[in-house]
Design an enzyme around this catalytic site. Structure first.
Site, PDB file in Angstrom:
ATOM      1  N   GLU A   1       0.842  -1.180  -0.077  1.00 22.78           N
ATOM      2  CA  GLU A   1      -0.292  -0.124   0.092  1.00 22.78           C
ATOM      3  C   GLU A   1       0.668   1.183  -0.031  1.00 22.78           C
ATOM      4  OE1 GLU A   1      -2.252   0.543   3.728  1.00 22.78           O
ATOM      5  OE2 GLU A   1      -2.914   2.376   2.966  1.00 22.78           O
TER       6      GLU A   1
ATOM      7  N   CYS B   1      -0.561   0.791  30.242  1.00 23.26           N
ATOM      8  CA  CYS B   1       0.765   1.498  30.133  1.00 23.26           C
ATOM      9  C   CYS B   1       0.586   2.982  31.304  1.00 23.26           C
ATOM     10  CB  CYS B   1       1.085   1.789  28.774  1.00 23.26           C
ATOM     11  SG  CYS B   1       3.037   1.953  28.798  1.00 23.26           S
TER      12      CYS B   1
ATOM     13  N   GLU C   1       8.465  11.039  35.414  1.00 29.75           N
ATOM     14  CA  GLU C   1       8.387  11.538  34.097  1.00 29.75           C
ATOM     15  C   GLU C   1       7.537  12.950  34.330  1.00 29.75           C
ATOM     16  OE1 GLU C   1       5.734   9.432  31.365  1.00 29.75           O
ATOM     17  OE2 GLU C   1       6.105  10.816  29.855  1.00 29.75           O
TER      18      GLU C   1
ATOM     19  N   HIS D   1       0.716  -3.268  26.310  1.00 26.93           N
ATOM     20  CA  HIS D   1      -0.263  -2.930  25.478  1.00 26.93           C
ATOM     21  C   HIS D   1      -1.071  -4.087  25.006  1.00 26.93           C
ATOM     22  CE1 HIS D   1       0.613   1.468  25.269  1.00 26.93           C
ATOM     23  NE2 HIS D   1       1.433   1.108  25.471  1.00 26.93           N
TER      24      HIS D   1
ATOM     25  N   GLU E   1      -3.905  -4.455  23.726  1.00 28.27           N
ATOM     26  CA  GLU E   1      -4.764  -4.045  22.724  1.00 28.27           C
ATOM     27  C   GLU E   1      -4.084  -4.444  21.243  1.00 28.27           C
ATOM     28  OE1 GLU E   1      -3.324  -1.967  24.526  1.00 28.27           O
ATOM     29  OE2 GLU E   1      -2.694  -0.169  23.404  1.00 28.27           O
TER      30      GLU E   1
HETATM   31  N1  GLN Z   1       4.891   7.961  29.480  1.00 25.34           N
HETATM   32  C1  GLN Z   1       4.826   6.344  30.143  1.00 25.34           C
HETATM   33  C2  GLN Z   1       6.212   5.960  29.838  1.00 25.34           C
HETATM   34  O1  GLN Z   1       6.723   6.373  29.067  1.00 25.34           O
HETATM   35  C3  GLN Z   1       3.907   5.606  29.487  1.00 25.34           C
HETATM   36  C4  GLN Z   1       3.828   5.299  28.137  1.00 25.34           C
HETATM   37  C5  GLN Z   1       2.624   4.562  27.442  1.00 25.34           C
HETATM   38  O2  GLN Z   1       1.617   5.022  27.894  1.00 25.34           O
HETATM   39  N2  GLN Z   1       2.727   3.867  26.234  1.00 25.34           N
HETATM   40  O3  GLN Z   1       6.632   4.781  30.631  1.00 25.34           O
END
Ligand code: GLN
Length: 539
Positions: free
Chosen positions: A140, A384, A408, A510, A512
């Site tokens: 694609e 996450c 963070e 993740h 999903e």
């Molecule tokens: N900001 C967070 C980290 O870096 C979560 C990252 C995310 O949700 N993909 O660990």
């Protein structure tokens, strides 16, 4: 190797990827091995450094590739696992050409778009397609014909057709052009002129499309199909009507009714094969006929663009087919919760999902959402960043660690319950440097996660720089937040559950991203089941 090149005309966002993936599904259902390559003509090396607000979700593959979300569509429709090589960008190609030039690979030559860049593109497409072991590769081309950015790619695939299809050997390459048929006026007259123009543009480059997929609001009328056929020089059976339909998962059937797979296989001189679409049709029937429904709040910060959370939406659709329970996703700006409080924004929903994310904006709203779910026993899934928010809420409000935070968001927090991964301390580049891709997780027997996964060893995909501070782990466990999934060495917390809650689950990974139509993400499925159980007292 047979190639199907898919281009787009008139406007972007026509659903080229979904159409191509649906054709891929049909070819799989005929017994062929099909792979997909997505070309993105931007200078970024990968999608990892791009804002989800502009481009939608960054999809992550098993090998850690951060790629365009269309690769997610291909994985779901073809039920295959792709690698980062399947997303070719201008950035990757130029990087390679320039590196070669510095090594002296072109010594003495003037390095040019044609042939050096185009050769690199051709080589890369062929290499990736062949390495996949597939019979047919769908390639694609992102963007729209006529864009300056896509020119080298169009030129390369034009050459590929010439290289691979000497007339006497039949077709090795076919071209599908996806265009828009707008409707004008009160009666909704379907207009073919934009399609004619975009096909003319394609032919000026030297590419004659074999099939035209005409996207429209409604079914393309017979006389309009004939007009497209005549003006665009394709047989009328190769003009495919692609009206808007209720669910993308119905597109394979829509294409099948128009015998697209037969047309393609015939062009390739391949056997038509015996079709088996039963599993897909059965999934579609279940998806489209739910008996129940729940409202799930998705608390994020890219909520104005549904594509930013597309894999979650798909995971819920897969869960719907499994449970018979429709999921109405309610996108909620985390900042709304900061302004109005969780109760007023979230009380009416049946479950809460806090997905992944980066950066400070909206973070307090997400932490509040996790706390609200914890206190009200509302089913909660934190993915996450959503997992990290649940841990921060627990630290502040159950363990009374005032101003606990992720480093963070607050580098000076007295309680960095979420902290930078140790191996990240020396990392300064932003591109492709997170903890990425599939890693093994050990799931504790007897946990909710174990009951959903049904196994003690899982592989799930990651994309993060921060994690639960392992030094503070025992404080949580002694007060009821247990970590039921860990990395193999036991150091990294991967899944959190709350004792005594109906469903309060967080995952550092993740889930999903690996959800498939007939194998929904276990943690999304668990959330939907828990919401159903509370709402209907069943399950
Ligand atoms: N900001 C967070 C980290 O870096 C979560 C990252 C995310 O949700 N993909 O660990």
């Amino acid at each position: 190797m047979k190639y199907i090149f898919v281009t787009g005309g008139v406007i972007s966002g026509l659903g080229k990827g979904t159409t191509a993936a649906s054709l891929g599904r049909l070819l799989v259902s005929r017994g062929y091995r099909v792979t997909a390559i997505k070309i993105d003509p931007y200078l970024n090396t990968d999608a990892g450094t791009m804002n989800p607000f502009e481009h939608g979700e960054v999809f992550v593959l098993d090998d850690g590739g951060e790629v365009d979300l269309d690769l997610g569509t291909y994985e779901r429709f073809l039920d295959t696992n792709l690698s980062s090589d399947h997303n070719i960008t201008t950035g990757k190609i130029y990087f390679r050409v320039i590196s070669k030039e510095r090594k002296g690979a072109y010594l003495g030559k003037t390095v040019q778009i044609i042939p050096h860049v185009t050769n690199e593109i051709k080589r890369e497409i062929a290499r990736v397609a062949e390495a996949s072991g597939a019979d047919i590769a769908i390639v694609e081309l992102g963007g729209t014909v006529g864009d300056i950015e896509s020119m080298p790619f169009l030129e390369a695939v034009r050459q590929m057709r010439m290289d691979l299809s000497p007339a006497e050997q039949g077709h090795a390459c076919i071209f599908i052009h996806t265009t828009l048929i707008p409707e004008i006026g009160a009666v909704g007259e379907q207009k073919t002129k934009p399609t004619q123009h975009s096909v003319r543009e394609l032919r000026a480059i030297g590419i004659d499309p074999d099939i035209i997929v005409a996207r429209a609001e409604r079914e393309i009328e017979a006389d309009i199909k004939e007009k497209i056929s005549l003006f665009c020089n394709v047989p009328v059976e190769a003009v495919i009507s692609a009206p808007n339909i209720e669910s993308i998962y119905g597109i394979p059937m829509m294409l099948d009714e128009q015998r697209v797979a037969d047309y393609v296989l015939n062009k390739f001189s391949l056997e038509p094969g015996k079709q088996d679409l039963r599993e897909w049709k059965d999934f579609y029937q279940r998806l489209m006929n739910p008996k129940y429904s729940v409202d799930v709040a998705i608390v994020g910060k890219y909520t104005e663009l549904a594509d930013a959370y597309i894999s979650h939406i798909e995971a819920f659709r897969h869960s719907t087919a499994e449970t018979g329970c429709k999921v109405n996703a309610k996108f909620i700006e985390a900042e709304e919760i900061e302004k109005h409080g969780a109760e007023s924004v979230l009380a009416g929903t049946d479950a809460i999902l806090v997905p992944g994310g980066f950066g400070h904006r909206g973070i307090e709203g997400k932490i509040t959402a996790a706390g609200f779910a914890r206190e009200s026993n509302k089913p909660y899934l934190g993915v996450c960043l959503g997992f990290q928010c649940a841990v921060i809420d627990y630290a502040r409000n159950v363990l009374s660690l005032n101003n606990a935070n992720s480093s963070e968001f607050d580098p000076n927090t007295p309680y960095p319950v979420i902290d930078l991964l140790p191996e990240q301390r020396t990392v300064s580049d932003k591109g492709g440097t997170m903890r990425l891709g599939a890693h093994k997780i050990i799931v504790e027997k007897g946990s909710i996660a174990h009951s959903l996964y049904g196994t003690e060893e899982i592989f799930e995909r990651h994309r993060h720089r921060y994690e639960v501070n392992p030094e503070m782990k025992s404080d949580f466990v002694s007060r009821g937040m247990i970590f039921t999934g860990k990395s193999e060495d036991g150091r990294r917390m991967e899944i959190a559950e709350l004792k005594g809650s109906d469903y309060f689950v967080g995952s550092q990974f993740h889930p999903e991203l690996k959800s498939r139509p007939t194998r929904p993400s276990p943690l999304h499925l668990g959330l939907v089941r828990a919401a159903m159980k509370q709402k209907y007292r069943i399950g």
